[in-house]
Design an enzyme around this catalytic site. Structure first.
Site, PDB file in Angstrom:
ATOM      1  N   ARG A   1       0.860  -1.183   0.000  1.00  0.00           N
ATOM      2  CA  ARG A   1       0.000   0.000   0.000  1.00  0.00           C
ATOM      3  C   ARG A   1       0.896   1.233   0.000  1.00  0.00           C
ATOM      4  NH1 ARG A   1      -2.716   2.876   5.034  1.00  0.00           N
ATOM      5  NH2 ARG A   1      -3.573   4.596   3.836  1.00  0.00           N
TER       6      ARG A   1
ATOM      7  N   HIS B   1      -3.002  10.883   0.739  1.00  0.00           N
ATOM      8  CA  HIS B   1      -2.386  10.668   2.047  1.00  0.00           C
ATOM      9  C   HIS B   1      -1.687  11.982   2.429  1.00  0.00           C
ATOM     10  CE1 HIS B   1      -0.901   7.297   4.892  1.00  0.00           C
ATOM     11  NE2 HIS B   1      -0.623   8.455   5.462  1.00  0.00           N
TER      12      HIS B   1
ATOM     13  N   GLU C   1      -3.639  -0.118   8.308  1.00  0.00           N
ATOM     14  CA  GLU C   1      -2.428   0.224   9.074  1.00  0.00           C
ATOM     15  C   GLU C   1      -2.541  -0.316  10.482  1.00  0.00           C
ATOM     16  OE1 GLU C   1      -1.307   4.405   9.334  1.00  0.00           O
ATOM     17  OE2 GLU C   1      -1.628   4.662   7.188  1.00  0.00           O
TER      18      GLU C   1
ATOM     19  N   GLU D   1      -7.336   8.659   6.616  1.00  0.00           N
ATOM     20  CA  GLU D   1      -7.484   9.307   7.930  1.00  0.00           C
ATOM     21  C   GLU D   1      -8.070  10.723   7.884  1.00  0.00           C
ATOM     22  OE1 GLU D   1      -3.801   8.950  10.105  1.00  0.00           O
ATOM     23  OE2 GLU D   1      -4.045   6.800  10.352  1.00  0.00           O
TER      24      GLU D   1
ATOM     25  N   ASN E   1      -7.337   1.953  10.082  1.00  0.00           N
ATOM     26  CA  ASN E   1      -6.028   2.165  10.701  1.00  0.00           C
ATOM     27  C   ASN E   1      -6.255   2.141  12.200  1.00  0.00           C
ATOM     28  OD1 ASN E   1      -5.100   2.584   8.134  1.00  0.00           O
ATOM     29  ND2 ASN E   1      -4.466   4.708   8.453  1.00  0.00           N
TER      30      ASN E   1
ATOM     31  N   TYR F   1      -4.319   2.021  16.082  1.00  0.00           N
ATOM     32  CA  TYR F   1      -3.082   2.141  16.861  1.00  0.00           C
ATOM     33  C   TYR F   1      -3.247   1.939  18.359  1.00  0.00           C
ATOM     34  CZ  TYR F   1      -0.632   3.508  12.653  1.00  0.00           C
ATOM     35  OH  TYR F   1      -0.069   3.485  11.404  1.00  0.00           O
TER      36      TYR F   1
END
Ligand SMILES: *[C@@H]1O[C@H](CO)[C@@H](O)[C@H](O)[C@H]1NC(C)=O
Ligand SMILES: *[C@@H]1O[C@H](CO)[C@@H](O)[C@H](O)[C@H]1NC(C)=O
Ligand SMILES: *[C@@H]1O[C@H](CO)[C@@H](O)[C@H](O)[C@H]1NC(C)=O
Length: 493
Positions: free
Chosen positions: A97, A142, A398, A187, A329, A331
């Protein structure tokens, strides 16, 4: 008899311990690796590339970057892309990606001037990946906005919907014959909140509670417009899939009190629901609780209308259902408690939310204290998405761990192992449709306002070396072994 049953018991125990300590990846489970253009490419003004908002910010406001650095050279992937492809292939990753730099394609932003050298660069990269059996996945945006648009408000200008759609159209025309996986926008929260609310990201505007919400509406419409263009014109021939990627944290109530459960839900709605609900929820539109809280506080501040621009019924319909998968994504997880309203001063998104968040210091973390390993939080998040957004297919676009740059990066291995097990638990035991996991990131790179201080890579990059030497860390060995054996060890956490 007695001896026999003891033996049997030992065998049973041995088997269940063994089953827990190593598990097989399902055959159709894909593992890939990711990067983004500004973070790795460099070549910031080469071969006709225009100025992007990160070029502008790092050159004119280096004080906004912790180490004062820029992505002018970064990992020099503009010149080293063939080597990057070999790094990916040598570990056995099935998918890469990467993102496209908008000002490399349209140097002034506007559509009257295309930079053919930019198209050539990405064509070469795509062809190199395919020749090495790695599937390309493209992120269209991005965070690399042509600087010119900032003079006209960037993502706060509704005209961005048309600019973004024209840009995406050229990418589909140029690369869509070979690229079958697309992400429109990476995002939205970071684009809007950090770019226009707090100003820590380019273009650095800080009108919290106002410009971030203006951006939110335009990001959603721009995404929907590009999805609809692809779906109608390109998908029938090119047969690819396209979706949006939303960074989503898990918010766990800080207590059993009703007000804390509501606070955790509110945090989730402000954090990612504001982007996910309009696209994935069966009713579409913003989450009601976000509309209510922003409207109430706006009114107390003396605004005649909510600071959150309304979506009309037509816009709600236009945005609803525009994603072939949920690009996730992820985290971290945090605990959430209710917070009493702040005194009325200036508009502020955080004050709209009325929550207090914190984490458990015993959860593993590295160089970013609020990024922590919490596999049960990841699994709850995956179930939340399944249950609230019509059971979509989920691509983990991600997941990664920031450490201190160790070559023996054992905490990074622990992080991926723990989270991959959470993903497999969600897939196998909870029937969540999640069969793709993409590691952030291939190599250490330019971490936005943190400069080069926060490494996420499987490969170490020597940024003082003109050759930007890449060195495999221990985590390269972990993934190589995992992709070869397709067996994942299961640590007790
Ligand atoms: C903005 O666009 C104009 C013309 O379209 C061009 O001359 C100028 O160089 C651009 N500026 C930037 C910063 O890209
Ligand atoms: C917002 O940006 C302006 C202009 O750059 C600056 O003067 C101000 O201090 C910033 N405010 C905050 C809260 O960062
Ligand atoms: C990085 O590169 C510089 C310049 O070539 C070299 O002096 C240094 O030893 C390298 N550092 C590491 C950790 O390899």
């Amino acid at each position: 008899m007695t001896i026999g049953s003891v033996t049997l018991l030992v065998i049973v125990c041995f088997c269940s311990v063994y089953a827990q300590s190593s598990r097989k990846l399902p055959d159709d489970f894909n593992i890939g690796v990711a990067t983004a253009a500004y973070q790795i490419e460099g070549g910031w003004n080469e071969d006709g590339k225009g100025e992007g908002i990160w070029d502008y910010m790092t050159h004119h406001h280096p004080e906004k970057i912790t180490d004062g650095s820029s992505g002018d050279v970064a990992c020099d992937s503009y010149h080293k892309y063939k080597q990057d492809v070999q790094l990916i292939k040598s570990l056995g990753f099935q998918r890469y990606r990467f993102s496209i730099s908008w000002p490399r394609i349209f140097p002034n932003g506007f559509m009257n001037k295309v930079n053919q050298a930019g198209i050539d660069y990405y064509n070469n990269l795509i062809n190199e990946l395919l020749a090495n059996d790695v599937e390309p996945m493209i992120t269209i945006y991005h965070w690399n906005l042509p600087q010119n648009f900032t003079n006209f408000g960037g993502w706060t200008n509704p005209q961005i919907v048309s600019w973004f759609t024209s840009y995406a159209k050229l990418l589909f025309e140029s690369f869509g014959d070979r690229v079958k996986l697309w992400i429109t926008i990476n995002e939205p929260k970071q684009i809007c909140v950090f770019g226009y609310g707090t100003g820590i990201f380019a273009p650095g505007l800080n009108y919290s509670g106002v410009a971030d919400y203006m951006c939110t509406k335009n990001v959603l419409l721009a995404h929907a417009s590009v999805y609809r263009l692809y779906d109608k014109i390109f998908k029938p021939k090119q047969k690819g899939r396209i979706g949006i990627t939303i960074e989503s944290v898990w918010g766990e109530p800080g207590s059993d009190a009703e007000e804390d459960k509501k606070a955790a839900d509110r945090m989730i709605q402000f954090d990612f629901g504001i982007y996910a609900h309009p696209v994935f929820h069966k009713n579409g539109g913003y989450p009601k609780v976000v509309e209510e809280y922003v409207a109430r506080r706006s009114s107390a501040e003396g605004f005649s209308k909510s600071r959150l621009p309304k979506l009309t019924p037509k816009e709600i319909d236009y945005i609803k259902g525009t994603s072939d998968f949920y690009g996730l994504n992820h985290y971290s997880t945090m605990y959430v408690k209710n917070k009493l309203p702040d005194p009325i001063t200036n508009p502020c998104r955080i004050k709209d939310m009325q929550v207090h968040t914190y984490d458990d210091p015993s959860w593993l973390s590295g160089s970013i204290s609020y990024f922590r390993l919490v596999p049960w939080g990841f699994r709850k998040l995956l179930n939340y998405i399944k249950n609230n957004y019509q059971d979509p297919e989920i691509i983990v676009t991600e997941n990664g761990f920031p450490d201190y740059g160790e070559i023996e990066d054992n905490n990074r291995i622990k992080f991926h192992k723990g989270n991959l097990n959470a993903v497999l638990d969600a897939l196998i035991y909870d029937n969540v449709k999640v069969k793709d996991y993409i590691v952030w990131s291939l190599m250490d790179n330019y971490e936005w306002s943190e400069g080069y201080r926060i490494p996420f890579g499987l490969y170490h990059v020597n940024f003082t070396d003109v050759n930007r030497q890449r060195t495999p860390k221990a985590s390269c060995g972990f993934f190589k072994d995992l992709l070869y054996t397709r067996k994942l060890a299961h640590d007790e956490n």
